[in-house]
Design an enzyme around this catalytic site. Structure first.
Site, mmCIF file in Angstrom:
data_model
loop_
_atom_site.group_PDB
_atom_site.id
_atom_site.type_symbol
_atom_site.label_atom_id
_atom_site.label_comp_id
_atom_site.label_asym_id
_atom_site.label_seq_id
_atom_site.Cartn_x
_atom_site.Cartn_y
_atom_site.Cartn_z
ATOM 1 N N SER A 127 31.413 156.832 20.291
ATOM 2 C CA SER A 127 31.523 156.727 21.744
ATOM 3 C C SER A 127 31.599 158.124 22.350
ATOM 4 O O SER A 127 32.310 158.985 21.844
ATOM 5 C CB SER A 127 32.778 155.938 22.133
ATOM 6 O OG SER A 127 33.016 156.048 23.529
ATOM 7 N N THR A 165 22.428 151.794 17.812
ATOM 8 C CA THR A 165 23.264 152.960 18.090
ATOM 9 C C THR A 165 24.249 152.651 19.210
ATOM 10 O O THR A 165 24.154 151.611 19.870
ATOM 11 C CB THR A 165 22.401 154.143 18.579
ATOM 12 O OG1 THR A 165 21.753 153.756 19.813
ATOM 13 C CG2 THR A 165 21.346 154.518 17.559
ATOM 14 N N GLY A 196 21.151 150.349 27.774
ATOM 15 C CA GLY A 196 20.050 149.598 28.349
ATOM 16 C C GLY A 196 18.702 150.194 27.987
ATOM 17 O O GLY A 196 18.582 150.998 27.052
ATOM 18 N N ASN A 201 34.028 152.948 14.650
ATOM 19 C CA ASN A 201 33.333 153.561 15.783
ATOM 20 C C ASN A 201 33.713 155.039 15.853
ATOM 21 O O ASN A 201 34.843 155.384 16.181
ATOM 22 C CB ASN A 201 33.722 152.839 17.073
ATOM 23 C CG ASN A 201 32.932 153.321 18.285
ATOM 24 O OD1 ASN A 201 32.228 154.326 18.231
ATOM 25 N ND2 ASN A 201 33.070 152.619 19.395
ATOM 26 N N ALA A 251 29.870 145.313 20.805
ATOM 27 C CA ALA A 251 31.214 145.676 21.256
ATOM 28 C C ALA A 251 31.145 146.231 22.672
ATOM 29 O O ALA A 251 30.163 146.845 23.078
ATOM 30 C CB ALA A 251 31.818 146.708 20.313
ATOM 31 N N GLY A 252 32.236 146.019 23.424
ATOM 32 C CA GLY A 252 32.318 146.525 24.781
ATOM 33 C C GLY A 252 32.462 145.432 25.808
ATOM 34 O O GLY A 252 33.079 145.635 26.862
ATOM 35 N N GLY A 285 36.419 154.497 28.088
ATOM 36 C CA GLY A 285 37.469 155.198 27.359
ATOM 37 C C GLY A 285 38.334 154.298 26.493
ATOM 38 O O GLY A 285 39.546 154.509 26.377
ATOM 39 N N THR A 327 35.634 159.344 24.398
ATOM 40 C CA THR A 327 36.937 159.745 23.851
ATOM 41 C C THR A 327 36.801 161.171 23.335
ATOM 42 O O THR A 327 35.993 161.424 22.434
ATOM 43 C CB THR A 327 37.377 158.806 22.710
ATOM 44 O OG1 THR A 327 37.569 157.486 23.237
ATOM 45 C CG2 THR A 327 38.672 159.285 22.076
ATOM 46 N N THR A 341 35.936 148.085 21.694
ATOM 47 C CA THR A 341 36.636 148.819 20.640
ATOM 48 C C THR A 341 38.148 148.667 20.797
ATOM 49 O O THR A 341 38.678 148.829 21.893
ATOM 50 C CB THR A 341 36.249 150.303 20.673
ATOM 51 O OG1 THR A 341 34.846 150.415 20.386
ATOM 52 C CG2 THR A 341 37.023 151.129 19.693
#
Length: 342
Positions: free
Chosen positions: A181, A243, A269, A178, A65-66, A117, A184, A89
């Site tokens: 993150s 993760t 990374g 999720n 995701a992302g 965000g 948020t 997300t």
């Protein structure tokens, strides 16, 4: 050629702008002849197929995701060889995310810092795109990653997640909660068991037959991860994704002053590799063999993917490597996995 393009052109562009340009090309793939060529060239070998979550994954390697926040590039990403694409997300309410700049390259580390965000167009906007993508032939497995809307108080998070679940679970092959993150406010507090248990139970019950997984942070202690693993098993969740990005700045090669000037955000990374692998081994030692664990964090090469599979991962995801390796990244990994198995 991509190495030259990256060094000479892309590194001179704002990272988020470079992402949007690349994503526009990927979205266009299914509409042009290159898409069919890419699909033939990048198709995973049948020997790589994995059966889990009641689904067949053409490759154990997928996109985290992302990258595709709103489900706009699923077909093109599948043509590039990813066995699954996790979108999001996605939040129940549309939101612009944090102010720019919010995505930064750490070239010396082949890493990124982001504080995006959860910028996305919201669940209602994503629904028709995901419905269309789910009905398309020769598509990858589609995961949908949902998070808390920023305008919603943490105490009201359950209803917010359930709104997204009711909308998106019917068009998802699997659903990810999720709670990890770092971008948020208050979100990671949902990993505390007294908040996490009712949230996961609520999403599980609302999702119906759609498998539900939870995505955790690398910054949890081992004890916290153990408690979450026990909860996942006890309430019958389908799996864990380990993760998300890390708040840690330890071990970076990039100059400390440069990192400090960037400010807050999650690192992804290679700097995440050790902790991600450590948590994978811990989780696999605690949960049943059939429970799906998706390992992500610091994965860039076929050897990295094979290491995760050997350590107990059911599936493996990447994201940052796409920025540094280019559009044939999934193909390179899939070919490398076949060579290593020969």
């Amino acid at each position: 050629m991509y190495k030259l393009l990256f060094r000479a052109v892309l590194t001179r562009l704002d990272p988020e702008r470079a992402h949007h340009l690349a994503f526009a090309v990927i979205r266009a793939l299914p509409r042009v002849g290159l898409g069919r060529i890419a699909a033939r060239a990048c198709a995973p070998d049948p020997s790589l197929a994995v059966q889990t979550l009641g689904l067949r994954f053409a490759s154990p390697f997928g996109l985290a995701a992302g990258f595709d926040k709103d489900g706009k590039g699923i077909a093109g990403l599948g043509q590039l060889g990813f066995g699954h694409v996790e979108v999001g997300t996605i939040t129940a309410k549309p939101q612009p995310g944090n102010e720019r700049p919010r995505l930064f390259r750490l070239l010396a580390d082949r890493a990124l810092i982001n504080r995006m965000g959860f910028n996305n167009e919201g669940a209602a906007a994503a629904l028709p795109r995901l419905r269309a993508a789910a009905s398309a032939p020769n598509r990858p497995v589609i995961g949908v990653n949902i998070g808390k809307s920023r305008v919603v108080d943490v105490d009201d998070a359950l209803d917010d997640y359930l709104e997204s679940t009711r909308s998106l679970a019917p068009v998802a092959d699997y659903l990810v909660v999720n709670v990890s993150s770092p971008n948020t406010p208050g979100l990671r507090g949902l990993q505390e068991l007294e908040r996490l248990e009712p949230l996961l139970k609520g999403v599980r019950d609302t999702a119906g037959a759609t498998p539900v997984l939870v995505k955790i942070a690398p910054d949890l202690t081992d004890e916290q991860a153990e408690r979450i693993a026990a909860l996942v098993v006890r309430i019958g969740l389908a799996g864990i994704i380990a993760t998300n990005t890390t708040l840690s700045r330890e071990g970076l090669r990039t100059d400390a002053a440069t990192v400090a000037a960037i400010g807050p955000g999650g690192v992804s990374g290679p700097p995440l590799k050790h902790r991600s692998l450590e948590l994978l081994r811990l989780l696999r030692s605690l949960v049943p063999a059939e429970l799906c664990i998706i390992s992500v964090g610091g994965v860039e090469t076929a050897e990295d993917v094979r290491e995760r599979l050997n350590a107990g991962a059911t599936l493996v995801q990447g994201y940052t490597g796409f920025i540094y390796r280019g559009p044939l990244w999934a193909r390179q990994i899939n070919r490398g996995l076949v060579r290593r198995a020969a």
